[in-house]
Design an enzyme around this catalytic site. Structure first.
Site: not given
Ligand code: AMP
Length: 212
Positions: A13, A88, A127, A157, A168
């Protein structure tokens, strides 16, 4: 045109949102970026959000609705915005529709990114993200300088660690995925998009889905 990007973490996204924003010449708003910037600056908003973000949990709706309201009121967003990860929960979706109605602005559409969990875990665990401009990279080691020349360096992160990723995805399935159906029930134009493929291919699908 207000466009809402929906989809699990790692679906692309952010990356596609940037591309769509450049192409349609409207800004992208990502609540995750706003919250990480607040955290880095040590503001009360950042301090409040930190424990939720580190655990991979959703930040309370009240906080997100405040960010949403401020973003929609900003002059930069007068021609529209790409909302990335901004909605969300059903309360946030309902809040957004209420704010748009009050401002007399239409919802252009909801783009739902479809992708399998295995691919998401693969993407997220490889990532790194620039600690300054938030650009995500795949296959780069933490500590590498960001390509954008902003002096930032790539970091992993905290919520991209394997246990947080699994959590998540669970949070997405339970709280966010149902919001796509909620939008459909509330007569929003929802378009599903196959989020697997090259960046150019996915972008082309997104533009086509938006009728561009
Ligand atoms: P993201 O960068 O979109 O993956 O967001 C990172 C984290 O910020 C999420 O895991 C949540 O903790 C928080 N967050 C971002 N956007 C929202 C939202 N709309 N509602 C609740 N929490 C959010």
């Amino acid at each position: 045109m207000i466009i809402v990007l929906m989809g699990p973490p790692g679906a692309g996204k952010g990356t596609q949102g940037e591309r769509l924003a450049a192409r349609l010449d409207i800004p992208k708003v990502a609540t995750g970026d706003v919250l990480r910037a607040a955290l880095k600056a040590g503001t009360p908003l950042g301090l409040e959000a930190k424990r939720f973000m580190d655990a991979g949990d959703l930040v309370p709706d009240r906080v997100i609705l405040g960010i949403m309201k401020e973003a929609l009121a900003a002059p930069a967003q007068k021609n529209g915005a790409i909302l990335d990860g901004v909605v969300r929960t059903e309360a946030q979706a309902s809040g957004l529709l209420g704010m748009l109605a009050e401002l007399n602005r239409p919802l252009g559409g909801v783009l739902a990114f479809d992708i399998e969990d295995d691919e998401l875990v693969r993407r997220l665990s490889g990532r790194t993200t620039c600690d300054t401009c938030q650009t995500p990279y795949t296959g780069r080691e933490p500590g590498t300088p960001c390509d954008k020349g902003d002096g930032g360096k790539l970091v992993r992160r905290a919520d991209d660690e394997p246990a947080a990723i699994r959590h998540r995805l669970e949070v997405y399935r339970k709280q966010t995925r149902p919001v796509i159906d909620w939008f459909e029930q509330h007569k929003a134009k929802v378009v599903h998009l196959n989020a697997v493929g090259s960046l150019d291919d996915v972008q082309a699908r997104a533009l086509k889905a938006l009728g561009r």
